[in-house]
Write a protein that holds these residues in place. Structure first.
Motif, short mmCIF file in Angstrom:
data_model
loop_
_atom_site.label_atom_id
_atom_site.label_comp_id
_atom_site.label_asym_id
_atom_site.label_seq_id
_atom_site.Cartn_x
_atom_site.Cartn_y
_atom_site.Cartn_z
N ASP A 9 10.10 14.10 2.38
CA ASP A 9 10.76 12.82 2.16
C ASP A 9 9.97 11.81 2.98
O ASP A 9 10.29 11.55 4.13
CB ASP A 9 12.22 12.95 2.62
N GLU A 10 8.89 11.29 2.38
CA GLU A 10 8.00 10.39 3.12
C GLU A 10 7.71 9.14 2.31
O GLU A 10 7.66 9.20 1.08
CB GLU A 10 6.66 11.11 3.43
N TRP A 11 7.52 8.06 3.03
CA TRP A 11 7.26 6.78 2.37
C TRP A 11 5.87 6.27 2.77
O TRP A 11 5.43 6.49 3.90
CB TRP A 11 8.29 5.74 2.81
N GLU A 12 5.25 5.58 1.85
CA GLU A 12 3.98 4.91 2.17
C GLU A 12 4.00 3.49 1.62
O GLU A 12 4.57 3.23 0.54
CB GLU A 12 2.79 5.67 1.57
N LEU A 13 3.39 2.60 2.38
CA LEU A 13 3.26 1.21 1.94
C LEU A 13 1.80 0.82 2.12
O LEU A 13 1.21 1.07 3.18
CB LEU A 13 4.16 0.31 2.79
N PHE A 14 1.21 0.27 1.07
CA PHE A 14 -0.19 -0.14 1.17
C PHE A 14 -0.31 -1.63 0.87
O PHE A 14 0.41 -2.17 0.04
CB PHE A 14 -1.06 0.66 0.18
N ASP A 15 -1.24 -2.25 1.57
CA ASP A 15 -1.55 -3.67 1.37
C ASP A 15 -2.94 -3.73 0.74
O ASP A 15 -3.96 -3.59 1.43
CB ASP A 15 -1.53 -4.37 2.74
N LEU A 16 -2.96 -3.91 -0.56
CA LEU A 16 -4.23 -3.82 -1.29
C LEU A 16 -5.21 -4.94 -0.93
O LEU A 16 -6.41 -4.77 -1.06
CB LEU A 16 -3.98 -3.85 -2.80
N LYS A 17 -4.65 -6.05 -0.43
CA LYS A 17 -5.54 -7.15 -0.08
C LYS A 17 -6.35 -6.80 1.18
O LYS A 17 -7.56 -6.97 1.22
CB LYS A 17 -4.73 -8.43 0.15
N ASN A 18 -5.65 -6.29 2.19
CA ASN A 18 -6.34 -5.94 3.44
C ASN A 18 -6.94 -4.54 3.42
O ASN A 18 -7.77 -4.21 4.27
CB ASN A 18 -5.36 -6.03 4.62
#
Ligand code: SGN
Ligand code: CA
Length: 521
Positions: A467-476
């Motif tokens: 049960d894991e979450w990931e968030l990515f910032d494609l700009k940076n």
């Protein structure tokens, strides 16, 4: 009900007029549609998409479609795996609605359900499906169909048509092309608009190049992706436990065609070859095999070698696919059909070419989430246009119905991109896209995940045994190397993306309950 298609500028040839159809009230000129879909063709391996392979990718004919029409730079799939993508394209519905959520351990596609070919056929289109189908059940909604069983074979492949299974001689990409050309020769004189789905097997694993492309890239050194030796630090369990790396998963014999002894040849698929094909093969591969086993590579240099060998065969397979596209385009031009025929080139999903150390697909990361999509429609699409709106394979069905002026059923979940093709993106075009991948446990061990993406951010939830979450910032972080889910600087973004995810799951009718219903017993 969509508004009627306005009459396009008449191209003026008799054959163009022959392909017009007339409804009872209005004269409506319905375009022919040729939907070309290959299997596992990475957008990075199409010259028109630029990038590091721009000068190497053997795609002059696919590039021709982009030059004649529009290149989509952000065409996203909803579930990056073959059968499910095909079901989404046909139905215009997410996997949890059309019922076909994965390749493995999946019951056959319910082919009696509503699909766009069925609706086009009812509306008077002559419809055909040739090549990789990969949905278990036989096609419905096609006047003609001729499909590969399962994944199909590269050499001398079997096919299945309405009379059953039979053997063909030749290289699969060429056999499929010949079947399509032969159907088109007949279809052009039927006085009906036509819709053809030409589905190539290539360049799917294990990447057997055809007799005319053997060794085509064997003297090329491919630029290594900067993430070839990714150690997945900064990301979660899923990236660290996958089984799709060039280093560990790619097999010397079956994938890289480096058998140490002759008895291993059958496992590569060479057992299907005739004597002539095999001797052409041996003359190219025997020297490679000899050199490899005398060089005793290991560690990073072995991974580097494997990457090069993989790319050589992968691109040689693509060269044949591109020739096939050229033959179709030439046929249309020679028969005066090019002006009133929409031609699409796409892949069932994207693919990794060594990025993150991987091959294969499945992830909601850009390489596999984005599929190539170029389209020409002379007189409607401005030549050489490039579009970065978030479109999706879930939009294809509605688009085809729209261009054919057929009513779009309310239960389809995509949106017609016809206005975008006409150069007018609606102001309320989607700003978020929903993704859900189910095939775990299974080949390549990519964990189940769903998520939402915007033009800049991507929120992913891995579930089932974690049960894991990931968030990515494609700009940076365009290469998606750093999960910022727990970075306090992103706490507002995280909240916003969670809200978007909740909303979009509701919008498309996905839920925890449904998700549970697709888990293995
Ligand atoms: C086969 C391949 C896998 C691939 C799946 C799904 N293994 O199982 O590498 O991911 O197909 O591909 S192989 O050893 O048989 O080549 S898909 O494109 O059909 O979804
Ligand atoms: Ca595929």
């Amino acid at each position: 009900m969509k508004t009627k298609l306005s009459l396009l500028s008449i191209a003026g040839t008799a054959s163009v007029l022959a392909s017009c159809t007339f409804s009872t009230n209005n004269a409506v000129r319905q375009p022919n549609i040729i939907y070309i879909m290959s299997d596992d063709h990475a957008w990075q391996a199409i010259s028109a998409y630029g990038g590091v392979l721009k000068d190497i990718a053997p795609t002059p004919n696919i590039d021709r479609i982009a030059a004649n029409g529009m290149r989509f730079d952000r065409c996203l799939v909803t579930n990056s795996i073959s059968g499910p993508c095909r079901a989404v394209v046909l139905t215009g519905k997410y996997s949890h609605i059309n019922g076909f959520v994965k390749n493995e351990g999946q019951s056959d596609f319910d082919s009696t359900q509503q699909t766009f070919p069925m609706l086009l056929q009812e509306a008077g289109y002559n419809t055909a499906m040739v090549g990789k189908w990969h949905l278990g059940s036989n096609p419905v909604g096609f006047d003609y169909w001729d499909i590969l069983p399962g994944q199909g074979s590269y050499y001398n492949p079997d096919f299945i048509n309405k009379n059953g299974r039979y053997h063909t001689d030749g290289y699969v990409t060429e056999v499929i092309t010949e079947k399509c050309l032969s159907w088109l020769r007949d279809a052009k004189d039927q006085g009906k608009p036509f819709m053809l789905m030409m589905h190539h097997k290539a360049p799917h694993r294990n990447w057997l190049p055809g007799p005319n492309e053997l060794g085509l890239f064997n003297n090329v050194t491919f630029p290594e992706p900067s993430t070839l030796f990714d150690d997945y630090s900064g990301r979660g369990t899923a990236e660290k436990t996958q089984d799709m790396s060039i280093e560990k998963t790619l097999r010397l014999v079956q994938d890289l065609k480096l058998p140490e002894d002759l008895s291993q040849k059958n496992s590569i698929g060479l057992g299907r070859m005739n004597e002539k094909q095999l001797s052409a093969w041996d003359s190219i591969y025997n020297p490679i095999i000899e050199k490899f086993y005398s060089s005793e590579l290991n560690g990073d240099s072995l991974t580097r070698y494997k990457y090069q060998r993989y790319m050589q065969d992968y691109l040689a397979c693509i060269a044949a696919v591109d020739k096939s596209v050229g033959q179709i385009l030439d046929f249309l031009a020679e028969n005066g059909l090019d002006k009133n025929t929409i031609v699409i080139y796409t892949s069932d999903q994207g693919f990794y070419l060594g990025e993150h150390g991987w091959f294969d697909k499945r992830w909601m990361f850009e390489e596999s989430y984005k599929t190539p999509f170029v389209i020409q429609w002379p007189g409607v699409i401005k030549e050489g246009s490039v579009n970065s709106d978030m479109v999706s394979n879930i939009d294809f069905a509605e688009t085809f119905l729209d261009v054919a002026d057929v009513r779009i059923p309310d239960d389809m979940q995509g949106r017609s991109i016809k206005p975008i093709l006409e150069g007018k993106t609606p102001l309320n075009w989607r700003k978020e896209h929903y993704y859900h991948y189910y095939e775990y446990p299974g080949s390549h061990m990519v964990k189940r995940h769903y998520g939402v993406s915007t033009d800049r951010y991507k929120l992913i939830h891995y579930y089932y045994d974690i049960d894991e979450w990931e968030l990515f910032d494609l700009k940076n972080d365009p290469q998606e190397m750093k999960n910022v889910y727990n970075d306090p600087q992103y706490s507002d973004i995280k909240k916003m993306m969670h809200k978007k995810l909740e909303k979009i799951r509701k919008k498309y009718g996905d839920s925890d309950e449904l998700t549970k219903s697709f888990l293995p017993n």
